[in-house]
Design a protein around this motif. Structure first.
Motif, PDB file in Angstrom:
ATOM      1  N   PHE A   1      72.745  39.789  55.172  1.00  0.00           N
ATOM      2  CA  PHE A   1      74.112  39.749  54.647  1.00  0.00           C
ATOM      3  C   PHE A   1      74.395  38.346  54.131  1.00  0.00           C
ATOM      4  CE2 PHE A   1      73.854  42.995  57.877  1.00  0.00           C
ATOM      5  CZ  PHE A   1      74.430  44.097  57.247  1.00  0.00           C
ATOM      6  N   THR A   2      75.138  38.302  53.044  1.00  0.00           N
ATOM      7  CA  THR A   2      75.477  37.017  52.410  1.00  0.00           C
ATOM      8  C   THR A   2      76.990  36.871  52.354  1.00  0.00           C
ATOM      9  OG1 THR A   2      75.322  38.055  50.226  1.00  0.00           O
ATOM     10  CG2 THR A   2      73.338  36.946  51.080  1.00  0.00           C
ATOM     11  N   PRO A   3      77.461  35.615  52.181  1.00  0.00           N
ATOM     12  CA  PRO A   3      78.902  35.368  52.256  1.00  0.00           C
ATOM     13  C   PRO A   3      79.704  36.178  51.243  1.00  0.00           C
ATOM     14  CG  PRO A   3      77.698  33.314  52.374  1.00  0.00           C
ATOM     15  CD  PRO A   3      76.693  34.369  52.028  1.00  0.00           C
ATOM     16  N   ALA A   4      80.831  36.675  51.695  1.00  0.00           N
ATOM     17  CA  ALA A   4      81.793  37.384  50.845  1.00  0.00           C
ATOM     18  C   ALA A   4      83.167  37.168  51.455  1.00  0.00           C
ATOM     19  CB  ALA A   4      81.463  38.864  50.771  1.00  0.00           C
ATOM     20  N   GLU A   5      84.189  37.160  50.628  1.00  0.00           N
ATOM     21  CA  GLU A   5      85.543  36.873  51.111  1.00  0.00           C
ATOM     22  C   GLU A   5      86.454  38.082  51.091  1.00  0.00           C
ATOM     23  OE1 GLU A   5      87.294  33.593  49.124  1.00  0.00           O
ATOM     24  OE2 GLU A   5      85.637  32.214  49.522  1.00  0.00           O
ATOM     25  N   HIS A   6      86.175  39.052  50.263  1.00  0.00           N
ATOM     26  CA  HIS A   6      87.148  40.115  50.061  1.00  0.00           C
ATOM     27  C   HIS A   6      86.495  41.485  50.233  1.00  0.00           C
ATOM     28  CE1 HIS A   6      89.731  36.972  48.542  1.00  0.00           C
ATOM     29  NE2 HIS A   6      88.829  36.651  47.617  1.00  0.00           N
ATOM     30  N   GLY A   7      87.371  42.465  50.446  1.00  0.00           N
ATOM     31  CA  GLY A   7      86.940  43.844  50.492  1.00  0.00           C
ATOM     32  C   GLY A   7      86.044  44.134  51.681  1.00  0.00           C
ATOM     33  N   ILE A   8      85.348  45.255  51.596  1.00  0.00           N
ATOM     34  CA  ILE A   8      84.485  45.667  52.693  1.00  0.00           C
ATOM     35  C   ILE A   8      83.348  44.680  52.894  1.00  0.00           C
ATOM     36  CG2 ILE A   8      83.054  47.109  51.176  1.00  0.00           C
ATOM     37  CD1 ILE A   8      84.081  47.899  54.824  1.00  0.00           C
ATOM     38  N   GLU A   9      82.885  44.037  51.803  1.00  0.00           N
ATOM     39  CA  GLU A   9      81.814  43.045  51.941  1.00  0.00           C
ATOM     40  C   GLU A   9      82.286  41.853  52.761  1.00  0.00           C
ATOM     41  OE1 GLU A   9      82.808  44.289  49.056  1.00  0.00           O
ATOM     42  OE2 GLU A   9      81.124  45.558  48.424  1.00  0.00           O
TER      43      GLU A   9
END
Length: 872
Positions: A496-504
């Motif tokens: 998994f890689t960085p994400a700020e919004h939504g389901i990710e």
């Protein structure tokens, strides 16, 4: 006038006068046992009765210069004198009130200079003898005896209690009249290796960790014996309790609420320390109440529904409301009132309100940022694991035939998009890739943990990039599971890689939580328990068995062992035992201690030195121009920067001190006590690793200095760094969860839909449950508190710890260096360019702030201060 004349002619009380005799005045400082000290409410009364019948406290001086040929050339004994006015010294209810007695010794040339004394206690009860001071000794102004020991009634001993003057002698330099006393004292402290030890026994001996399980309660309460060929482990202090009836290899356990576990009486907490600690003991009772409390609260108190519910636990929050009167009555039936009162706190309305942890004092959400997540690997509660990544992808050291391919599945495609234009090759070449790797430590146990406990978790690897501003940027988190169907194929991994919004973004927050869970368990079991508490206990035992109190290395190391044996004994009783608080609150559960044994196999004493540790982890490279011969690759690494200054100060102090007594390597080699100490430490205390080639040989001054520096570092600064930040950072459990209860949800499941619709609720349902949270933060609140009688690095409990002037002066210089270090730490924490010193949560790094200048000893959750020993 007539009375004076008669006394001169006939002597006092009809004794023959000693025209040429001289009087030596003595002052004793002690704590009398009082009615608050134990269940023996008759102590004070019976002591008074014994006094009336002439059964008091007697002392005899022992000559350091004249031997008695009829007593094996032991020092000649002076005339017996008794303490006077014992009855008139009223016993206070205060635990620490000192009582001072004056006594007069007769002296003549046949005694010469006293080097020790014998004390016999003919009372019913024990007392704590702190110091004895002799004045007007011919040729000396004062002689000091720093005793700090419990003296039990004489009938409890088969030998005389002897205390030595605060001088320092190597074995071959010991005055001949004191040598046998010195040798016999060590023999007494070793005991005979048999029998159940009682509180008045002064015996230091070794045993396996065979007292953690309760096999008589069933298979779920069985635990392997730690120590020996299958499960290597450091040794703990022997108690001699009888074997368990079901498993003779295991030692029987005391009832859970009994904290009177044997350690030599002088190793137990002071009354002040025990009073500070009692809240910890009360909260620890919660483990036996788990079923009862769960049955009362399951329906309404099993989960936190929102982060606001978590915040209600703390001061200033609205609190968790108590159950109705019927439930409260049921609670009182199963919970001792003392514990219930502690849980209810003083207002009587809120259940378990805690101080606000530092990590959420200024900002309630900054802990969730990627920057803070990474920063805490450098300046949080467990800053000792991050290492430089030297090859890509990360590889495993686990046996290929046993575990299959456990190498990482992270690819360049996963991470290069977030590397600020760098390639993986460039980042490795420029020393910018780092990893927090819990994969190999956890994977051998992960299948059993996920199948046989309530935990559902992963083995994790976290990759990070060092940025130009000195901060770390998370690049990827790999979550791995064992392949239950085909082990030969190795791990089943997702990246998994960085994400700020939504389901990710929600899944990324979960991935960070799993990494934090791994780190929390490893921190508590390995960085904290194993690498400080457990590994130091054999040093405590060996030092007391093989080094006389007159020995210079005893005087150097002994202050750093205060309370360690007792806190470890309490841990075996209520924390690390089967079903104990640690198993209840940390993800490895019943495999916790076995897992720490697996990791101890690779423990290396010399790598506990801070510079060696930094080199091993690749976060530093050799640089002869620097103070410690190294240069940090992460310049703003608060633990390492502050730690290297503390390490250097300790190293300088140890080298200066040892050089006073050891002028050559030959003296080290010829020191019989030192050689016996080191041999026993390796072959008994850490006997499972005795054949490892990395042990210092103890043939040179460098060997001795390195060894003592490492021991002091581990017992002081390293322990402070991994202990006293627990509540500031982990007191808010979402920041440092200790358990996960479900895996990443799959698309199409109700759990996935919940993660989409209410990510905070899904997060809270994944991490530590509410009851475990309450129990866990109750524990770490107490563990993170400094005692009000704390003695910090650079301090001593008595200014007369040695009569040698040069070591005293060296110690003053050491203390002065620590004060200067405090000033530099304060300046660094105020430097806005150093972004890892404070971070998004605005918590300054003070865990290695020595606190030598703070003599108020107020104790509490200060988040700073390096105690002199592992005492909590």
């Amino acid at each position: 006038m007539l009375e004076k004349i008669l006394e001169t002619v006939c002597g006092k009380n009809g004794e023959e006068p000693k025209i040429d005799g001289k009087k030596i005045k003595g002052t004793l400082v002690l704590n009398k046992k009082n009615v608050m000290d134990s269940i023996d409410v008759c102590a004070s009364f019976l002591d008074r009765v014994h006094e009336l019948f002439g059964k008091g406290v007697s002392l005899q001086l022992i000559s350091a210069v004249h031997g008695d040929s009829e007593n094996g050339s032991r020092g000649k004994l002076g005339k017996t004198v008794f303490l006077e006015n014992w009855i008139s010294k009223v016993t206070s209810l205060s635990a620490e009130d000192e009582v001072t007695f004056n006594v007069t010794f007769e002296w003549d040339e046949s005694i010469g200079v006293p080097g020790a004394f014998i004390i016999r206690n003919h009372h019913h009860s024990q007392f704590y003898l702190k110091t004895v001071t002799l004045e007007d000794v011919p040729g000396h102004d004062k002689l000091h005896f720093v005793c700090n020991s419990w003296v039990y009634p004489a009938h409890r001993y088969t030998y005389d209690r002897v205390f030595f003057v605060n001088k320092t002698y190597l074995p071959f330099d010991t005055p001949e009249p004191l040598r046998l006393y010195r040798e016999e004292e060590l023999i007494n402290l070793r005991g005979n290796g048999s029998g159940m030890l009682k509180e008045w026994d002064r015996v230091y001996d070794y045993s396996f960790y065979n007292d953690l399980g309760s096999p008589e309660k069933g298979q779920d309460h069985e635990r392997p014996v730690l120590g020996g060929s299958e499960y290597p482990y450091p040794r703990r202090g022997r108690t001699g309790r009888r074997p368990n009836k079901k498993d003779p290899e295991s030692e029987s356990r005391l009832p859970l609420l009994n904290l009177n576990i044997y350690v030599p009486r002088d190793e137990r907490f002071s009354q002040v320390k025990f009073s500070d600690f009692i809240a910890y003991a009360l909260k620890s009772l919660g483990q036996v109440l788990v079923p009862e409390i769960k049955s009362i609260f399951d329906k309404t108190f099993n989960e936190f529904d929102t982060f606001q519910d978590v915040l209600k636990l703390y001061e200033g929050g609205s609190g968790i409301k108590l159950p109705d009167g019927h439930c409260l009555a049921k609670l009182r039936e199963c919970v001792p009132w003392e514990l219930l009162r502690e849980l209810l706190r003083s207002d009587g309305e809120k259940f378990l309100k805690f101080p606000v942890p530092d990590v959420i004092k200024e900002d309630k959400t900054a802990w969730r940022t990627d920057t803070e997540f990474a920063r805490e690997m450098l300046s949080g509660v467990n800053p000792v694991l991050i290492r430089r990544l030297e090859e890509f992808p990360p590889t495993s050291k686990l046996d290929l035939e046993t575990y299959g391919n456990q190498n990482s599945s992270i690819t360049g495609e996963h991470i290069e998009k977030n590397m600020n234009g760098l390639t993986i090759y460039d980042a490795i070449k420029q020393n910018k890739l780092f990893i927090l790797d819990h994969h190999d430590a956890l994977m051998p146990y992960l299948e059993r943990i996920n199948k046989n406990t309530n935990t559902r978790t992963y083995a994790t690897r976290t990759l990070l990039l060092l940025q130009d501003d000195g901060t770390l940027k998370p690049l990827a988190i790999e979550l791995s599971l064992p392949n239950f169907q085909n082990k030969e194929q190795g791990a089943i991994s997702r990246v998994f890689t960085p994400a700020e919004h939504g389901i990710e973004g929600s899944i990324w927050q979960l991935a960070k939580a799993y990494a934090s869970i791994n780190d929390s368990g490893y921190h508590q079991l390995i960085s904290h328990w194993l690498n400080t508490h457990a590994v130091i206990e054999p040093f405590v035992i060996a030092t007391n068995r093989q080094l006389s109190v007159l020995h210079p290395i005893y005087k150097l190391l002994h202050p750093h062992f205060r309370d360690t044996m007792y806190i470890n004994a309490l841990a075996r009783q209520i924390l690390i035992n089967a079903g104990g608080i640690l198993e209840t609150t940390v993800y490895p559960g019943q495999y916790s201690m076995e897992m720490s044994s697996f990791i101890y196999k690779n423990w290396n004493f010399t790598e506990q030195a801070l510079p060696a540790d930094l080199f091993k982890r690749g976060v530093a490279v050799p640089d002869p121009s620097q103070r410690n011969g190294l240069r940090l690759l992460i310049e703003d690494y608060p633990y390492a920067v502050d730690g290297l200054e503390i390490w250097s100060a300790i190293k300088d102090w140890v080298e200066e001190y040892c050089s006073i007594y050891y002028h050559s390597d030959d003296i080290v080699q010829g020191d019989s006590e030192l050689q016996s100490w080191w041999k026993e430490l390796r072959e008994e205390g850490h006997g499972d690793l005795k054949n490892k080639p990395w042990w210092p040989k103890m043939q040179t001054r460098d060997d001795l200095m390195e060894t003592c520096t490492i021991v002091i570092w581990v017992a002081t600064a390293l322990h402070a760094a991994v202990n006293f930040g627990q509540y500031p950072y982990a007191g808010y459990l979402p920041n440092r969860p200790t358990v996960s209860r479900r895996l990443i949800p799959e698309q199409g499941t109700p759990e996935y839909a919940e993660l989409e619709s209410d990510p905070d609720l899904a997060f809270l349902k994944t991490i530590t449950a509410q009851f475990q949270t309450l129990l866990g933060i109750s524990l770490i609140e107490i563990l993170s508190r400094h005692s009000t009688d704390e003695i910090y690095l650079g301090q001593r409990d008595s200014p007369e710890w040695t009569a040698d002037i040069i070591p005293k002066q060296a110690f003053e210089r050491f203390s002065g260096k620590l004060v200067n270090i405090e000033e530099r730490i304060t300046r660094r924490n105020s430097d806005k360019r150093l972004k890892n010193r404070v971070g998004p949560v605005n918590v300054a790094y003070t865990l290695l702030y020595p606190n030598t200048s703070d003599y108020s000893r107020s104790g509490g959750l200060t988040g700073k201060g390096i105690p002199n020993s592992i005492s909590i």
